[in-house]
Design a protein around this motif. Structure first.
Motif, mmCIF file in Angstrom:
data_model
loop_
_atom_site.group_PDB
_atom_site.id
_atom_site.type_symbol
_atom_site.label_atom_id
_atom_site.label_comp_id
_atom_site.label_asym_id
_atom_site.label_seq_id
_atom_site.Cartn_x
_atom_site.Cartn_y
_atom_site.Cartn_z
ATOM 1 N N UNK A 84 10.752 6.010 -51.408
ATOM 2 C CA UNK A 84 11.047 5.095 -50.814
ATOM 3 C C UNK A 84 12.082 4.958 -49.352
ATOM 4 N N UNK A 85 13.399 5.770 -50.163
ATOM 5 C CA UNK A 85 14.991 5.928 -49.431
ATOM 6 C C UNK A 85 13.982 6.967 -49.195
ATOM 7 N N UNK A 86 14.101 8.397 -49.426
ATOM 8 C CA UNK A 86 13.758 9.846 -49.224
ATOM 9 C C UNK A 86 12.783 9.329 -48.673
ATOM 10 N N UNK A 87 11.914 9.194 -47.864
ATOM 11 C CA UNK A 87 10.879 9.304 -46.243
ATOM 12 C C UNK A 87 11.928 8.230 -45.640
ATOM 13 N N UNK A 88 12.580 7.796 -45.804
ATOM 14 C CA UNK A 88 13.181 7.029 -45.033
ATOM 15 C C UNK A 88 14.088 7.370 -43.657
ATOM 16 N N UNK A 89 13.645 7.632 -42.748
ATOM 17 C CA UNK A 89 15.116 8.970 -41.424
ATOM 18 C C UNK A 89 15.822 8.042 -40.900
ATOM 19 N N UNK A 90 16.965 8.285 -41.794
ATOM 20 C CA UNK A 90 17.822 7.802 -40.571
ATOM 21 C C UNK A 90 18.887 6.915 -41.649
ATOM 22 N N UNK A 129 21.222 6.288 -43.289
ATOM 23 C CA UNK A 129 22.244 6.844 -44.918
ATOM 24 C C UNK A 129 22.661 5.877 -45.993
ATOM 25 N N UNK A 130 23.449 4.596 -44.568
ATOM 26 C CA UNK A 130 23.952 2.826 -45.280
ATOM 27 C C UNK A 130 22.718 2.437 -46.155
ATOM 28 N N UNK A 131 22.014 3.033 -46.796
ATOM 29 C CA UNK A 131 20.803 2.447 -47.966
ATOM 30 C C UNK A 131 21.056 3.599 -49.092
ATOM 31 N N UNK A 132 21.923 4.608 -48.953
ATOM 32 C CA UNK A 132 21.522 5.811 -50.574
ATOM 33 C C UNK A 132 23.334 5.275 -50.116
ATOM 34 N N UNK A 133 23.173 5.421 -51.765
ATOM 35 C CA UNK A 133 24.542 5.962 -52.560
ATOM 36 C C UNK A 133 25.007 7.197 -52.893
ATOM 37 N N UNK A 134 25.590 8.038 -53.539
ATOM 38 C CA UNK A 134 26.118 8.754 -53.646
ATOM 39 C C UNK A 134 24.696 9.750 -54.645
ATOM 40 N N UNK A 135 24.523 8.594 -55.474
ATOM 41 C CA UNK A 135 23.502 9.787 -56.387
ATOM 42 C C UNK A 135 22.139 9.520 -55.917
ATOM 43 N N UNK A 136 21.463 8.862 -55.053
ATOM 44 C CA UNK A 136 20.417 8.180 -54.373
ATOM 45 C C UNK A 136 20.947 9.615 -53.739
ATOM 46 N N UNK A 153 18.947 17.509 -45.401
ATOM 47 C CA UNK A 153 19.720 16.131 -45.259
ATOM 48 C C UNK A 153 20.033 16.095 -44.102
ATOM 49 N N UNK A 154 21.349 16.843 -43.413
ATOM 50 C CA UNK A 154 21.746 16.678 -42.261
ATOM 51 C C UNK A 154 20.464 15.908 -40.520
ATOM 52 N N UNK A 155 19.403 15.872 -40.613
ATOM 53 C CA UNK A 155 18.785 16.177 -39.606
ATOM 54 C C UNK A 155 17.691 14.612 -40.445
ATOM 55 N N UNK A 156 17.164 14.444 -41.154
ATOM 56 C CA UNK A 156 16.402 13.702 -41.513
ATOM 57 C C UNK A 156 16.919 12.233 -42.150
ATOM 58 N N UNK A 157 17.808 12.442 -43.233
ATOM 59 C CA UNK A 157 18.116 11.903 -43.770
ATOM 60 C C UNK A 157 19.441 11.138 -42.970
#
Length: 120
Positions: free
Chosen positions: A17-23, A25-32, A78-82
């Motif tokens: 779900x995190x990978x498919x959520x656009x834009x 970045x606050x919900x993603x930590x470094x390991x994610x 990772x730069x445009x979508x995430x």
């Protein structure tokens, strides 16, 4: 009480779900982020290898195209979508995460599919 349940369920999003959520970045930590990039590259290697094998493509141009697609698609993802800030990571970290495994998956799927489809 139901609002607490909803908040806790939203906080525990799966990696997919995190990978498919656009834009967001606050919900993603470094390991994610590194896990998402790893699995994205592995999936891309499997897809491109299978496609090249089914189409019967051979030679160095296929490997070169795979390299361009691997790094290009990952960077766009990772730069445009995430919308990940690249300055939060080591310069080589985002570039190399999962690259070796993706190359192995590409070669394995390409060789197997090509051998089973075209070699008789």
């Amino acid at each position: 009480m139901s609002s607490k349940i909803e908040v806790s369920q939203k906080a525990q999003k799966s990696l997919i779900e995190k990978a498919l959520t656009k834009g967001e970045p606050g919900q993603l930590d470094r390991d994610d982020v590194l896990d998402i990039i790893f699995w994205f590259r592995l999936s891309l290697g499997l897809f491109i290898g299978t496609t090249a094998g089914v189409l019967g493509l051979t030679g160095f141009p296929v490997i070169g195209a795979f390299g361009v697609l691997l790094f290009g698609c990952t960077w766009l993802y990772y730069s445009r979508y995430l919308e990940i800030d690249e300055q939060d990571f080591n310069e080589q970290e985002l570039l190399m995460e999962g690259t070796g495994n993706a190359v192995g998956m590409f070669m394995l799927s390409w060789i197997l599919v090509y051998s089973f489809k075209w070699k008789k």
